[in-house]
Design a protein around this motif. Structure first.
Motif, PDB file in Angstrom:
ATOM      1  N   GLN A  38      -4.216   1.338   3.861  1.00 26.97           N
ATOM      2  CA  GLN A  38      -2.962   1.523   4.592  1.00 26.97           C
ATOM      3  C   GLN A  38      -3.220   1.717   6.091  1.00 26.97           C
ATOM      4  O   GLN A  38      -2.547   1.111   6.932  1.00 26.97           O
ATOM      5  N   THR A  58       0.846  -1.212   0.000  1.00 28.74           N
ATOM      6  CA  THR A  58       0.000   0.000   0.000  1.00 28.74           C
ATOM      7  C   THR A  58       0.873   1.250   0.000  1.00 28.74           C
ATOM      8  O   THR A  58       0.571   2.234  -0.672  1.00 28.74           O
ATOM      9  N   ILE A 100      -6.916   3.378  -1.110  1.00 26.53           N
ATOM     10  CA  ILE A 100      -5.534   2.955  -0.767  1.00 26.53           C
ATOM     11  C   ILE A 100      -5.178   3.482   0.622  1.00 26.53           C
ATOM     12  O   ILE A 100      -4.596   2.773   1.458  1.00 26.53           O
TER      13      ILE A 100
END
Ligand code: ADP
Length: 431
Positions: A251, A228, A247
């Motif tokens: 993360q 990520t 994303i």
């Protein structure tokens, strides 16, 4: 740690079993003793009443004296015959021994009513010492001659022998009871172990599973974190706003999961009792100052001032990594649960035999009801708030495990006028 918990539980169960058994056995001994003693004395009372009547009749019929010379000499059976008005003594068989004299001194204790009996307890003569004791059973009967009551006959039976025998029996019974009690303790310990074993094994397997699962999750999580991170930093790819948000979310959740597995592993290690031994000296002055500085930067993001006040020369035998984690948990919580523009005081000082760590914030505080619960795993006062702050509900459980590993104590206090004080005491010398 968990094996220690089960060992403590086993000991506690043994104490309860043994305690109940001990009380029962004592009760049985005393009830049996009292019952037998009462039976013996009751039998003797009836015997003596029958004897005194018989002797009174014998005296009238044949003039035979109630007691033999030997029994008077030994003091085993004594008699006294007096007119009904107590004025004229007809026969005195109290003898000239100490027992007779003692009985004479205790005239007021003699039975008053016909057919009745009394136990007369006497000490030795003045000057003879309090240790000499006499116990006599006394009975009285009327002496009737030609239908007229001419006097009353008292007879005294020495029952000291029964007392001595009863005391010896009680002593032996108590010795046997102690032997049974010791046996019961061993048996209780064995029984408690047998009962606890399946639970302890199940708990152990569960702990092992948590530790293994957390361990196995570490590598994929690390890979996901790297991936990520890579995706975010990949400048060549053009992501839509939605993809970028996804994303970022990925993360954050990966970081959260990594922290969760780290905490779970540490707790599982604590439960298993496999935390490292506390052999190394840790410079707590340096550690507290370092962590204080690190966290002051984090606090600044919320415009919170973190004041660190650390005494010099604070040395402790301990696990530095664990103590570092403890400080992070306490300070991070104080920052997380404090509003902006407030102040946090972090104090590390030496008391008599302990190192005192205190983190005082001006946040929302913790209610009395929740003060103990915050150390429970996955407990969060306000779940939504804690989650939004990245909380897992494991920090304080881990903090408590670390404090216990260092033989210390941790407690939650109220800060005045508002907020929380997390207070930790760690012994400077471990016995
Ligand atoms: P979390 O990861 O949720 O912070 P913790 O075990 O560290 O889990 O704390 C448990 C709960 O205790 C938190 O959810 C929070 O509600 C409360 N708590 C801990 N520290 C503080 C504090 N300094 N002030 C107020 N509440 C606190």
């Amino acid at each position: 740690m968990w094996s220690k918990i089960f060992e403590n539980l086993r000991r506690r169960m043994t104490c309860i079993y043994a305690g109940i058994f001990g009380v029962l056995i004592l009760l049985i001994v005393f009830v049996a003793y009292t019952f037998v003693w009462w039976e013996i004395i009751d039998h003797e009372r009836h015997e003596l009443v029958a004897t005194v009547y018989h002797e009174a009749e014998e005296w009238v019929d044949s003039g035979e004296e109630p007691c033999s010379a030997v029994s008077i000499h030994e003091g085993s059976m004594l008699a006294y015959f007096v007119t009904m008005d107590d004025k004229t003594e007809i026969l005195n068989q109290l003898g000239d021994g100490p027992q007779g004299r003692a009985l004479w001194r205790h005239r007021n204790d003699w039975p008053k009513k016909m057919d009745s009996t009394r136990i007369i307890r006497m000490h030795g003569e003045p000057g003879q010492g309090e240790t000499v004791r006499y116990r006599y059973l006394a009975a009285v009967a009327p002496v009737v001659k030609n239908g007229e009551t001419v006097g009353k006959l008292y007879m005294f039976e020495n029952i000291e022998f029964y007392y001595t025998a009863a005391f010896k029996t009680l002593y032996k019974l108590l010795c046997i009871a102690v032997l049974f009690f010791v046996g019961a303790c061993y048996f209780g310990y064995w029984l408690a172990g047998r009962n606890i074993k399946p639970i302890s094994e199940m708990y152990g397997r569960q702990m092992q599973f948590t530790a293994d699962a957390s361990h196995e999750m570490r590598t994929p999580l690390a890979v996901m974190a790297l991936a990520t991170q890579g995706l975010r930093e990949d400048e060549e790819s053009k992501y839509s706003a939605f993809a970028q948000e996804s994303i970022e979310m990925l993360q954050n959740e990966t970081k959260r999961m990594s922290r969760l597995t780290e905490h779970l592993m540490a707790l599982a290690r604590g439960d298993e009792g496999t935390m490292p031994e506390l052999k190394l000296a840790v410079d707590m002055t340096e550690l507290c100052q370092r962590v204080g500085k690190q966290l002051a930067l984090l606090a600044q993001e919320k415009d919170i001032t973190l004041h660190t006040q650390v005494d010099g020369n604070l040395q402790l035998l301990g696990d530095e990594a664990a103590l570092h984690r403890l400080l992070i948990i306490l300070l991070d919580n104080a920052i997380k649960y404090s509003p902006e523009h407030t102040r946090i005081d972090f104090i590390a000082s030496k008391t008599k035999n302990n190192l005192l760590l205190a983190v005082q914030d001006q946040g929302c505080g913790i209610s009395d009801e929740d003060k103990e619960k915050v150390f429970d795993r996955f407990f969060r006062v306000d779940k939504a708030r804690s989650r939004s702050q990245g909380g897992l509900g494991l920090g304080l459980s881990l903090a408590q495990a670390i404090v216990r590993q260092h033989h210390g104590s941790i407690k939650v206090l109220d800060n005045k006028p508002c907020g929380t004080i997390m207070q930790v005491l760690l012994p400077l010398k471990i016995a």
